[in-house]
Design an enzyme around this catalytic site. Structure first.
Site: not given
Length: 230
Positions: A135, A153
């Site tokens: 991420k 996320d």
């Protein structure tokens, strides 16, 4: 309740992705990315964003930049000074150590070369850094350079799983890989931002507002949720 029974799940095709994109675009508008070409800034900002809200992250980042005139100065500063600077962002003892570890591993590399190599190579360089996962790497590549990597996320994971885009129970690495497979590169930023907007405004974690969702007819979780609530 699982978003989609595992036996019924299959990877989405791009036609379905376009339908979802178009409905979210109509609901929330089309986001425009302005890449800032400051990858180390984005890297540190993303570390500060962990387990806090945007406001606290931004305050911590601003205090860090006000106190130190360069990333080299942060790297060489006593840990206590870094920790004190970023305290408004929460988890300062942990984040200060991580930030210094990253800057030490970079050893002055400004990462400006990342767009000049294949995406996989750029991502690999980032995830080699201490505590940097998919991420965080995707945030750097997307927001700094408009490269088509997609940060997954909690909002993207939740909304994507409810829509049946991700396999129920998939790891975050698997979701990152799948997002890259089914999203056209030119839609990467829009897909990321629109799912976050939808996750914050409508497809919230505890009690999703399925009855007012523009994606209801495309969402197996939403239809099942309303049937159960009826």
């Amino acid at each position: 309740m699982p978003a989609v029974p595992i036996r019924d799940w299959k990877r989405p095709d791009r036609r379905r992705i376009r339908r979802i994109r178009d409905r979210l675009r109509a609901a929330y508008g089309t986001p425009v990315l302005r890449p800032h070409e400051a990858p180390v800034d984005e890297l540190i900002l993303t570390v500060l964003s962990q387990n806090t809200n945007d406001r606290n992250r931004d305050v911590a980042y601003a205090r860090l930049r006000e106190r130190f005139d360069s990333w080299d100065a942060v790297r060489d500063a006593p840990i206590e000074e870094v920790e004190d600077a970023i305290r408004p962002g929460g988890l300062a003892p942990t984040k200060s150590v991580r930030i210094k570890q990253i800057l030490e591993a970079l050893d002055g590399d400004d990462l400006a070369w990342l767009p000049s190599v294949p995406l996989e190579e750029a991502r690999e360089r980032l995830v080699e850094l201490p505590g940097v996962g998919r991420k965080t790497a995707a945030c750097v590549l997307m927001f700094a350079f408009d490269l088509p990597d997609i940060p997954v996320d909690t909002h993207v994971s939740r909304v994507g799983t409810r829509l049946g885009l991700f396999r129920p129970g998939a790891s975050f690495d698997e979701m990152h890989d799948d997002a890259l497979r089914f999203t056209p590169p030119e839609d990467a930023y829009e897909f990321h931002v629109e799912l976050i907007r939808h996750g914050r405004r409508t497809c919230v974690a505890r009690r999703p507002r399925c009855e007012e969702c523009p994606l209801l007819s495309l969402c197996p979780h939403g239809r099942a949720f309303l049937r159960k609530a009826a």
